[in-house]
Write a protein that holds these residues in place. Structure first.
Motif, PDB file in Angstrom:
ATOM      1  N   MET A  35       4.752  -8.525  30.720  1.00 14.83           N
ATOM      2  CA  MET A  35       5.408  -9.433  31.673  1.00 14.83           C
ATOM      3  C   MET A  35       6.870  -9.034  31.837  1.00 14.83           C
ATOM      4  O   MET A  35       7.518  -8.632  30.885  1.00 14.83           O
ATOM      5  CB  MET A  35       5.290 -10.878  31.159  1.00 14.83           C
ATOM      6  N   ASN A  36       7.373  -9.166  33.048  1.00 10.52           N
ATOM      7  CA  ASN A  36       8.781  -8.836  33.320  1.00 10.52           C
ATOM      8  C   ASN A  36       9.685  -9.689  32.433  1.00 10.52           C
ATOM      9  O   ASN A  36       9.503 -10.907  32.344  1.00 10.52           O
ATOM     10  CB  ASN A  36       9.066  -9.106  34.809  1.00 10.52           C
ATOM     11  N   PRO A  37      10.656  -9.061  31.743  1.00  8.96           N
ATOM     12  CA  PRO A  37      11.532  -9.831  30.840  1.00  8.96           C
ATOM     13  C   PRO A  37      12.340 -10.913  31.562  1.00  8.96           C
ATOM     14  O   PRO A  37      12.814 -11.850  30.911  1.00  8.96           O
ATOM     15  CB  PRO A  37      12.447  -8.766  30.228  1.00  8.96           C
ATOM     16  N   LEU A  38      12.482 -10.785  32.872  1.00  7.19           N
ATOM     17  CA  LEU A  38      13.226 -11.801  33.634  1.00  7.19           C
ATOM     18  C   LEU A  38      12.306 -12.892  34.190  1.00  7.19           C
ATOM     19  O   LEU A  38      12.750 -13.752  34.948  1.00  7.19           O
ATOM     20  CB  LEU A  38      14.001 -11.140  34.787  1.00  7.19           C
ATOM     21  N   TYR A  39      11.011 -12.853  33.792  1.00  4.51           N
ATOM     22  CA  TYR A  39      10.060 -13.818  34.351  1.00  4.51           C
ATOM     23  C   TYR A  39      10.582 -15.263  34.265  1.00  4.51           C
ATOM     24  O   TYR A  39      10.539 -16.004  35.250  1.00  4.51           O
ATOM     25  CB  TYR A  39       8.681 -13.728  33.671  1.00  4.51           C
ATOM     26  N   GLY A  40      11.049 -15.671  33.102  1.00  3.11           N
ATOM     27  CA  GLY A  40      11.479 -17.062  32.916  1.00  3.11           C
ATOM     28  C   GLY A  40      12.566 -17.463  33.898  1.00  3.11           C
ATOM     29  O   GLY A  40      12.494 -18.530  34.523  1.00  3.11           O
ATOM     30  N   LEU A  41      13.543 -16.606  34.050  1.00  2.60           N
ATOM     31  CA  LEU A  41      14.647 -16.864  34.973  1.00  2.60           C
ATOM     32  C   LEU A  41      14.166 -16.910  36.424  1.00  2.60           C
ATOM     33  O   LEU A  41      14.493 -17.826  37.183  1.00  2.60           O
ATOM     34  CB  LEU A  41      15.705 -15.754  34.809  1.00  2.60           C
ATOM     35  N   ILE A  42      13.338 -15.920  36.785  1.00  3.92           N
ATOM     36  CA  ILE A  42      12.868 -15.802  38.172  1.00  3.92           C
ATOM     37  C   ILE A  42      11.935 -16.973  38.508  1.00  3.92           C
ATOM     38  O   ILE A  42      12.040 -17.578  39.579  1.00  3.92           O
ATOM     39  CB  ILE A  42      12.131 -14.456  38.386  1.00  3.92           C
ATOM     40  N   ALA A  43      11.047 -17.311  37.592  1.00  4.31           N
ATOM     41  CA  ALA A  43      10.098 -18.407  37.844  1.00  4.31           C
ATOM     42  C   ALA A  43      10.826 -19.739  37.935  1.00  4.31           C
ATOM     43  O   ALA A  43      10.522 -20.568  38.804  1.00  4.31           O
ATOM     44  CB  ALA A  43       9.041 -18.448  36.744  1.00  4.31           C
ATOM     45  N   SER A  44      11.799 -19.939  37.075  1.00  7.46           N
ATOM     46  CA  SER A  44      12.564 -21.176  37.099  1.00  7.46           C
ATOM     47  C   SER A  44      13.363 -21.288  38.390  1.00  7.46           C
ATOM     48  O   SER A  44      13.378 -22.331  39.048  1.00  7.46           O
ATOM     49  CB  SER A  44      13.475 -21.207  35.869  1.00  7.46           C
ATOM     50  N   ARG A  45      14.003 -20.201  38.775  1.00  7.70           N
ATOM     51  CA  ARG A  45      14.785 -20.190  40.027  1.00  7.70           C
ATOM     52  C   ARG A  45      13.892 -20.517  41.224  1.00  7.70           C
ATOM     53  O   ARG A  45      14.305 -21.208  42.149  1.00  7.70           O
ATOM     54  CB  ARG A  45      15.446 -18.808  40.197  1.00  7.70           C
ATOM     55  N   ALA A  46      12.644 -20.030  41.189  1.00  8.52           N
ATOM     56  CA  ALA A  46      11.699 -20.241  42.295  1.00  8.52           C
ATOM     57  C   ALA A  46      10.985 -21.588  42.188  1.00  8.52           C
ATOM     58  O   ALA A  46      10.118 -21.884  43.012  1.00  8.52           O
ATOM     59  CB  ALA A  46      10.684 -19.109  42.321  1.00  8.52           C
ATOM     60  N   LYS A  47      11.338 -22.375  41.176  1.00 11.19           N
ATOM     61  CA  LYS A  47      10.669 -23.651  40.918  1.00 11.19           C
ATOM     62  C   LYS A  47       9.149 -23.463  40.797  1.00 11.19           C
ATOM     63  O   LYS A  47       8.353 -24.291  41.238  1.00 11.19           O
ATOM     64  CB  LYS A  47      11.014 -24.679  41.989  1.00 11.19           C
TER      65      LYS A  47
ATOM     66  N   HIS B  52      17.493  -5.862  39.285  1.00 11.14           N
ATOM     67  CA  HIS B  52      18.413  -6.981  39.103  1.00 11.14           C
ATOM     68  C   HIS B  52      17.794  -8.230  39.744  1.00 11.14           C
ATOM     69  O   HIS B  52      17.012  -8.124  40.695  1.00 11.14           O
ATOM     70  CB  HIS B  52      19.753  -6.637  39.777  1.00 11.14           C
ATOM     71  N   GLY B  53      18.160  -9.383  39.231  1.00 11.41           N
ATOM     72  CA  GLY B  53      17.630 -10.638  39.760  1.00 11.41           C
ATOM     73  C   GLY B  53      17.827 -10.813  41.253  1.00 11.41           C
ATOM     74  O   GLY B  53      17.038 -11.491  41.911  1.00 11.41           O
ATOM     75  N   SER B  54      18.842 -10.178  41.800  1.00 13.47           N
ATOM     76  CA  SER B  54      19.115 -10.304  43.243  1.00 13.47           C
ATOM     77  C   SER B  54      18.091  -9.551  44.085  1.00 13.47           C
ATOM     78  O   SER B  54      18.076  -9.701  45.309  1.00 13.47           O
ATOM     79  CB  SER B  54      20.513  -9.783  43.560  1.00 13.47           C
ATOM     80  N   ASN B  55      17.231  -8.743  43.450  1.00 13.37           N
ATOM     81  CA  ASN B  55      16.185  -8.030  44.182  1.00 13.37           C
ATOM     82  C   ASN B  55      14.794  -8.458  43.720  1.00 13.37           C
ATOM     83  O   ASN B  55      13.807  -7.811  44.030  1.00 13.37           O
ATOM     84  CB  ASN B  55      16.348  -6.510  44.010  1.00 13.37           C
ATOM     85  N   LEU B  56      14.713  -9.555  42.977  1.00 13.98           N
ATOM     86  CA  LEU B  56      13.422  -9.986  42.433  1.00 13.98           C
ATOM     87  C   LEU B  56      13.023 -11.335  43.007  1.00 13.98           C
ATOM     88  O   LEU B  56      13.876 -12.184  43.298  1.00 13.98           O
ATOM     89  CB  LEU B  56      13.504 -10.087  40.906  1.00 13.98           C
ATOM     90  N   ALA B  57      11.726 -11.512  43.174  1.00 11.88           N
ATOM     91  CA  ALA B  57      11.199 -12.788  43.673  1.00 11.88           C
ATOM     92  C   ALA B  57       9.911 -13.108  42.921  1.00 11.88           C
ATOM     93  O   ALA B  57       9.193 -12.201  42.487  1.00 11.88           O
ATOM     94  CB  ALA B  57      10.919 -12.699  45.166  1.00 11.88           C
ATOM     95  N   LEU B  58       9.616 -14.390  42.794  1.00 14.84           N
ATOM     96  CA  LEU B  58       8.343 -14.810  42.216  1.00 14.84           C
ATOM     97  C   LEU B  58       7.293 -14.761  43.316  1.00 14.84           C
ATOM     98  O   LEU B  58       7.520 -15.272  44.420  1.00 14.84           O
ATOM     99  CB  LEU B  58       8.453 -16.235  41.655  1.00 14.84           C
ATOM    100  N   SER B  59       6.174 -14.135  43.029  1.00 16.12           N
ATOM    101  CA  SER B  59       5.144 -13.946  44.054  1.00 16.12           C
ATOM    102  C   SER B  59       3.765 -14.209  43.488  1.00 16.12           C
ATOM    103  O   SER B  59       3.455 -13.810  42.366  1.00 16.12           O
ATOM    104  CB  SER B  59       5.218 -12.504  44.578  1.00 16.12           C
ATOM    105  N   CYS B  60       2.925 -14.870  44.296  1.00 15.31           N
ATOM    106  CA  CYS B  60       1.525 -15.016  43.896  1.00 15.31           C
ATOM    107  C   CYS B  60       0.851 -13.657  44.019  1.00 15.31           C
ATOM    108  O   CYS B  60       1.376 -12.727  44.638  1.00 15.31           O
ATOM    109  CB  CYS B  60       0.825 -16.071  44.759  1.00 15.31           C
ATOM    110  N   ARG B  61      -0.316 -13.511  43.438  1.00 13.15           N
ATOM    111  CA  ARG B  61      -1.027 -12.230  43.446  1.00 13.15           C
ATOM    112  C   ARG B  61      -1.299 -11.764  44.876  1.00 13.15           C
ATOM    113  O   ARG B  61      -1.151 -10.587  45.203  1.00 13.15           O
ATOM    114  CB  ARG B  61      -2.352 -12.369  42.681  1.00 13.15           C
ATOM    115  N   SER B  62      -1.724 -12.695  45.727  1.00 15.05           N
ATOM    116  CA  SER B  62      -2.081 -12.329  47.096  1.00 15.05           C
ATOM    117  C   SER B  62      -0.873 -11.790  47.857  1.00 15.05           C
ATOM    118  O   SER B  62      -0.938 -10.710  48.456  1.00 15.05           O
ATOM    119  CB  SER B  62      -2.672 -13.550  47.816  1.00 15.05           C
TER     120      SER B  62
END
Ligand SMILES: [Zn+2]
Length: 133
Positions: free
Chosen positions: A1-13, A45-55
């Protein structure tokens, strides 16, 4: 899992930043997606990352552009870091379709296949659970 998952998922609610699928009803964490792919020199970097569903992640793949179905012009896809979702998309609560409001929105709906039958069927269930929109 991406080490920034927690931050990215939280930011994306804990919603897909493209189709707004609610992560809570899935049995596996959503994916951390590179908006500009690494292959196109995008950063991790977090500025280029987004939380995305599989589809959405599957169909976005390495695309950053697509063809607007209305104008046939090549335009960039929605960028969750720079663009406001509600300016580019709306939800038809009767059909569960996501409607693109701009050329970027329309192109992203098409490229990410946001309104394929399995998406609409799932979205209707999420609506019944009051988890969407
Ligand atoms: Zn999605």
């Amino acid at each position: 899992m991406n080490p920034l998952y927690g931050l990215i998922a939280s930011r994306a609610k804990h919603r897909c930043e493209y189709c707004h699928a609610p992560e809570v009803i899935f049995n596996f964490p959503f994916e951390v997606e590179h908006i500009i792919p690494l292959a196109l020199d995008g950063s991790s970097h977090g500025s280029n990352l987004a939380l995305s569903c599989r589809s959405c992640n599957l169909y976005k793949s390495s695309h950053i552009n697509g063809v607007d179905p209305e104008t046939q012009r090549k335009v960039r896809l929605f960028n969750p870091r720079n663009d406001e979702w509600s300016e580019h998309f709306m939800v038809n609560t009767e059909t569960a379709e996501i409607i693109g409001l701009t050329e970027n929105g329309r192109t992203t709906v098409l490229q990410l296949k946001m309104n394929k039958p399995s998406q609409l069927a799932a979205r209707k269930q999420w609506m019944l659970l009051e988890l969407f929109p």
